[in-house]
Design a protein around this motif. Structure first.
Motif, short mmCIF file in Angstrom:
data_model
loop_
_atom_site.label_atom_id
_atom_site.label_comp_id
_atom_site.label_asym_id
_atom_site.label_seq_id
_atom_site.Cartn_x
_atom_site.Cartn_y
_atom_site.Cartn_z
N VAL A 18 -16.91 18.78 70.97
CA VAL A 18 -15.58 18.20 71.01
C VAL A 18 -14.58 19.31 70.78
CG1 VAL A 18 -13.96 16.69 69.84
CG2 VAL A 18 -16.32 15.96 70.19
N VAL A 19 -13.63 19.44 71.68
CA VAL A 19 -12.57 20.41 71.50
C VAL A 19 -11.53 19.78 70.59
CG1 VAL A 19 -10.79 21.77 72.65
CG2 VAL A 19 -13.01 21.41 73.76
N ALA A 20 -11.35 20.34 69.41
CA ALA A 20 -10.49 19.71 68.40
C ALA A 20 -9.40 20.68 67.98
CB ALA A 20 -11.31 19.27 67.19
N GLN A 21 -8.66 21.19 68.94
CA GLN A 21 -7.60 22.11 68.62
C GLN A 21 -6.48 21.36 67.90
OE1 GLN A 21 -7.20 23.08 72.79
NE2 GLN A 21 -7.79 25.19 72.36
N THR A 22 -5.89 22.03 66.92
CA THR A 22 -4.87 21.39 66.11
C THR A 22 -3.49 21.84 66.56
OG1 THR A 22 -6.38 21.32 64.25
CG2 THR A 22 -4.03 21.04 63.77
N HIS A 23 -2.61 20.89 66.80
CA HIS A 23 -1.23 21.19 67.12
C HIS A 23 -0.40 19.97 66.72
CE1 HIS A 23 -1.15 18.93 71.14
NE2 HIS A 23 -2.28 18.67 70.55
N ASP A 24 0.88 20.00 67.02
CA ASP A 24 1.77 18.97 66.50
C ASP A 24 1.39 17.56 66.94
OD1 ASP A 24 4.79 21.01 66.70
OD2 ASP A 24 3.20 20.87 65.19
N ARG A 25 0.78 17.42 68.12
CA ARG A 25 0.47 16.11 68.64
C ARG A 25 -1.01 15.74 68.48
NH1 ARG A 25 3.71 13.45 71.90
NH2 ARG A 25 1.93 12.59 73.03
N SER A 26 -1.78 16.61 67.87
CA SER A 26 -3.23 16.41 67.90
C SER A 26 -3.70 15.19 67.13
CB SER A 26 -3.93 17.66 67.35
OG SER A 26 -3.62 17.84 65.98
N ASP A 27 -2.88 14.68 66.21
CA ASP A 27 -3.30 13.54 65.41
C ASP A 27 -2.55 12.26 65.80
OD1 ASP A 27 -5.09 15.04 63.91
OD2 ASP A 27 -3.49 15.75 62.60
N ASN A 28 -1.90 12.26 66.94
CA ASN A 28 -1.03 11.14 67.30
C ASN A 28 -1.61 10.27 68.40
OD1 ASN A 28 0.80 11.98 65.43
ND2 ASN A 28 2.20 12.94 66.89
N GLU A 29 -2.89 10.38 68.70
CA GLU A 29 -3.45 9.60 69.80
C GLU A 29 -3.25 8.10 69.59
OE1 GLU A 29 -5.02 12.11 68.34
OE2 GLU A 29 -6.11 13.34 69.79
N LEU A 30 -3.56 7.63 68.37
CA LEU A 30 -3.38 6.20 68.11
C LEU A 30 -1.93 5.79 68.28
CD1 LEU A 30 -4.47 3.44 67.14
CD2 LEU A 30 -3.87 4.15 64.83
N LEU A 31 -1.01 6.59 67.74
CA LEU A 31 0.40 6.24 67.84
C LEU A 31 0.87 6.28 69.29
CD1 LEU A 31 1.91 8.06 64.72
CD2 LEU A 31 1.17 5.69 64.97
N ASP A 32 0.34 7.19 70.08
CA ASP A 32 0.68 7.21 71.51
C ASP A 32 0.27 5.91 72.18
OD1 ASP A 32 1.78 9.73 71.38
OD2 ASP A 32 -0.04 10.75 72.03
N LEU A 33 -0.92 5.41 71.84
CA LEU A 33 -1.37 4.13 72.39
C LEU A 33 -0.47 2.99 71.90
CD1 LEU A 33 -5.25 4.52 71.99
CD2 LEU A 33 -3.97 4.50 74.13
N VAL A 34 -0.10 3.02 70.64
CA VAL A 34 0.78 1.99 70.09
C VAL A 34 2.12 2.00 70.81
CG1 VAL A 34 2.12 1.34 68.05
CG2 VAL A 34 -0.32 1.89 67.83
N TYR A 35 2.70 3.17 71.01
CA TYR A 35 4.00 3.27 71.67
C TYR A 35 3.94 2.70 73.09
CZ TYR A 35 5.11 6.52 67.88
OH TYR A 35 5.32 7.11 66.65
N PHE A 36 2.83 2.97 73.79
CA PHE A 36 2.69 2.43 75.13
C PHE A 36 2.66 0.91 75.09
CE2 PHE A 36 -0.21 0.64 78.31
CZ PHE A 36 0.47 0.96 79.48
#
Length: 239
Positions: A18-36
């Protein structure tokens, strides 16, 4: 019931990194789904994020002792492993946090810490509570080697067609290399499984040298309102 395609992909997942690079958006996947979902006025039935990391035996003993002092402990055992489970109920926050420490019986094999944050629905204060919980967990329990997964379940409303919803989702997340597999298992409730790659998120897995980080299971339930289970980088739970 897990389907063969999921098992096949999971086997490939285990064999890849798993490529798990850390950056400002790396922990926002759930919130991105919520916003959609909010933008599309789609319901959020349930959601969860799962964090996994290998830990040493010394760390295992420390964690079990620390969590036992905070929460009620439940232990299950089988021939392969011992599983210590703890639950931190955040009813006032709208979600629960589950801790699992998995200790393999095989000597010299690493133990694993799994933390699951899960809730139903979404309301205005939940984002702040969720974000603060995520910050605490990252600081208290995990390192940069943690592997993270997110999952959200929504349901059609009978007005917007399934094709329309999936096209909107594809365009919103700029999904590339999309593939669809239809479920032909007898008496299955799943119509199809879609997986592909979105450049919106950096975490991804590689399947036959092809990047993938979003998977969608479409569940038929005998009505015109299918249920969609969306996961990143892959669905790791039964659905």
């Amino acid at each position: 019931m897990k389907k063969s395609i999921i098992l096949a992909i999971l086997c490939l997942f285990v064999a890849n990194t798993v490529v798990a690079q850390t950056h400002d958006r790396s922990d926002n996947e759930l919130l991105d789904l919520v916003y959609f979902m909010i933008a599309e006025d789609a319901s959020i039935l349930e959601w969860e994020t799962t964090w996994k990391e290998s830990i040493s035996q010394a760390r295992t003993d420390e964690l079990v002792e620390t969590l036992s002092r905070k929460y009620h402990q439940h232990v299950t055992k089988d021939e392969q492993k011992i599983k210590y489970s703890f639950e931190d109920s955040h009813i006032y926050k709208g979600f629960n946090v589950l801790f699992h420490v998995i200790v393999p019986r095989q000597k010299h094999a690493d133990a694993e810490l799994i933390v699951v944050i899960k809730g139903h629905g979404w309301y205005s204060d939940m984002e702040k509570n969720y974000f603060n919980t995520v910050l605490h967990l990252q600081k208290e329990y995990f390192t940069s080697s943690v592997k993270k997964f997110a999952c959200l379940t929504t349901k059609g409303n009978g007005i917007i067609s399934s094709d329309y919803f999936l096209n909107k989702l594809t365009n919103y997340f700029q999904i590339q290399q999309k593939q669809t597999q239809f479920d032909t298992v007898e008496q299955s409730t799943h119509k199809k499984i879609i997986y592909g790659y979105t450049p919106v998120w950096e975490r991804k897995i590689s399947v036959n040298d092809t990047p993938m980080n979003i998977q969608i299971a479409v569940e038929e339930n005998g009505s015109d309102n299918p249920t969609y289970v969306i996961g990143t980088p892959i669905l790791i739970n039964e659905y």
